[in-house]
Design a protein around this motif. Structure first.
Motif, PDB file in Angstrom:
ATOM      1  N   LYS A   3     -23.794 -96.221 -48.820  1.00  0.00           N
ATOM      2  CA  LYS A   3     -25.271 -96.909 -48.867  1.00  0.00           C
ATOM      3  C   LYS A   3     -26.140 -96.824 -47.814  1.00  0.00           C
ATOM      4  O   LYS A   3     -27.200 -96.800 -47.773  1.00  0.00           O
ATOM      5  CB  LYS A   3     -24.850 -98.368 -49.468  1.00  0.00           C
ATOM      6  CG  LYS A   3     -24.192 -98.354 -50.566  1.00  0.00           C
ATOM      7  CD  LYS A   3     -23.852 -99.813 -50.910  1.00  0.00           C
ATOM      8  CE  LYS A   3     -22.936 -99.903 -52.272  1.00  0.00           C
ATOM      9  NZ  LYS A   3     -22.423-101.240 -52.517  1.00  0.00           N
ATOM     10  N   SER A   6     -27.569 -93.513 -47.408  1.00  0.00           N
ATOM     11  CA  SER A   6     -28.732 -93.363 -48.443  1.00  0.00           C
ATOM     12  C   SER A   6     -30.023 -94.042 -47.962  1.00  0.00           C
ATOM     13  O   SER A   6     -30.891 -93.429 -48.073  1.00  0.00           O
ATOM     14  CB  SER A   6     -28.069 -93.747 -49.792  1.00  0.00           C
ATOM     15  OG  SER A   6     -27.048 -93.082 -50.411  1.00  0.00           O
ATOM     16  N   LEU A   7     -29.697 -95.355 -47.521  1.00  0.00           N
ATOM     17  CA  LEU A   7     -30.943 -96.025 -47.001  1.00  0.00           C
ATOM     18  C   LEU A   7     -31.631 -95.499 -45.675  1.00  0.00           C
ATOM     19  O   LEU A   7     -32.698 -95.352 -45.750  1.00  0.00           O
ATOM     20  CB  LEU A   7     -30.472 -97.313 -46.483  1.00  0.00           C
ATOM     21  CG  LEU A   7     -30.386 -98.329 -47.732  1.00  0.00           C
ATOM     22  CD1 LEU A   7     -29.849 -99.781 -47.081  1.00  0.00           C
ATOM     23  CD2 LEU A   7     -31.643 -98.602 -48.476  1.00  0.00           C
ATOM     24  N   VAL A  76     -36.897-102.184 -50.701  1.00  0.00           N
ATOM     25  CA  VAL A  76     -35.745-101.838 -51.442  1.00  0.00           C
ATOM     26  C   VAL A  76     -35.249-102.876 -52.141  1.00  0.00           C
ATOM     27  O   VAL A  76     -35.038-103.975 -51.832  1.00  0.00           O
ATOM     28  CB  VAL A  76     -34.485-101.543 -50.339  1.00  0.00           C
ATOM     29  CG1 VAL A  76     -33.393-101.215 -51.007  1.00  0.00           C
ATOM     30  CG2 VAL A  76     -35.115-100.466 -49.397  1.00  0.00           C
ATOM     31  N   VAL A  79     -29.439-101.376 -53.790  1.00  0.00           N
ATOM     32  CA  VAL A  79     -28.882-100.121 -53.316  1.00  0.00           C
ATOM     33  C   VAL A  79     -27.361 -99.981 -53.643  1.00  0.00           C
ATOM     34  O   VAL A  79     -26.781-101.206 -53.823  1.00  0.00           O
ATOM     35  CB  VAL A  79     -28.590-100.456 -51.710  1.00  0.00           C
ATOM     36  CG1 VAL A  79     -27.733 -98.994 -51.121  1.00  0.00           C
ATOM     37  CG2 VAL A  79     -30.052-100.471 -51.056  1.00  0.00           C
ATOM     38  N   VAL A  84     -30.396 -95.445 -54.991  1.00  0.00           N
ATOM     39  CA  VAL A  84     -31.296 -96.476 -54.372  1.00  0.00           C
ATOM     40  C   VAL A  84     -32.568 -96.765 -55.214  1.00  0.00           C
ATOM     41  O   VAL A  84     -33.375 -95.680 -55.518  1.00  0.00           O
ATOM     42  CB  VAL A  84     -31.796 -96.179 -52.876  1.00  0.00           C
ATOM     43  CG1 VAL A  84     -32.663 -97.275 -52.337  1.00  0.00           C
ATOM     44  CG2 VAL A  84     -30.533 -95.969 -52.015  1.00  0.00           C
ATOM     45  N   LEU A  86     -36.179 -98.394 -55.280  1.00  0.00           N
ATOM     46  CA  LEU A  86     -37.464 -98.631 -54.294  1.00  0.00           C
ATOM     47  C   LEU A  86     -38.628 -99.027 -54.969  1.00  0.00           C
ATOM     48  O   LEU A  86     -38.978 -98.270 -55.991  1.00  0.00           O
ATOM     49  CB  LEU A  86     -37.407 -97.771 -53.284  1.00  0.00           C
ATOM     50  CG  LEU A  86     -38.478 -97.611 -52.116  1.00  0.00           C
ATOM     51  CD1 LEU A  86     -37.966 -98.794 -51.091  1.00  0.00           C
ATOM     52  CD2 LEU A  86     -38.521 -96.464 -51.491  1.00  0.00           C
TER      53      LEU A  86
END
Length: 135
Positions: A3, A6-7, A76, A79, A84, A86
């Protein structure tokens, strides 16, 4: 991908768009990415492959608009291991016309790239009217 990674990837991706660096933004897409654009207007549909999305969506939007602003109010929403979710703020102008929307984007990642994405505008009808005569 984790996670956190990915962020981080999504942050770097949107930083490229916020500074107007389309080439850097496009580079985050996998070569075989699939992008699903919501709506029924001239930009709606599925785009298969980075080059097709870059030419047939990004290129057409860039050529049609006088200005294209991305970001400033990204949020965001979710997640997870699958991707994700957004909310991204976008503004386009053409002459005296202007449209502003928040775009919901769901991104899936693999090996440090975006492999699939789904987009839907919160002001879908306004966006479609703005791009209505795009060819």
């Amino acid at each position: 991908m984790s996670k956190e990674s990915s962020l981080s990837l999504l942050h770097d991706y949107h930083a490229a768009w916020e500074r107007g660096d389309q080439a850097a933004g496009i580079a985050f897409f996998a070569e075989d990415v699939v992008v699903h654009m919501g709506g029924t207007g001239p930009l709606a549909g599925d785009y298969h492959g980075r080059d097709a999305f870059a030419a047939d969506w990004i290129g057409r939007v860039a050529a049609y608009t006088d200005t294209w602003e991305v970001g400033g109010q990204n949020e965001v929403l979710l997640v997870g291991d699958d991707g994700v979710l957004l909310l991204v703020h976008e503004v386009w102008t053409r002459g005296e016309r202007r449209v502003e929307t928040d775009r919901l984007g769901l991104y899936k990642f693999s090996e440090g790239q975006i492999i699939e994405a789904w987009f839907s505008d919160m002001k879908q009808q306004e966006v479609e009217r703005f791009f209505g005569d795009l060819t």
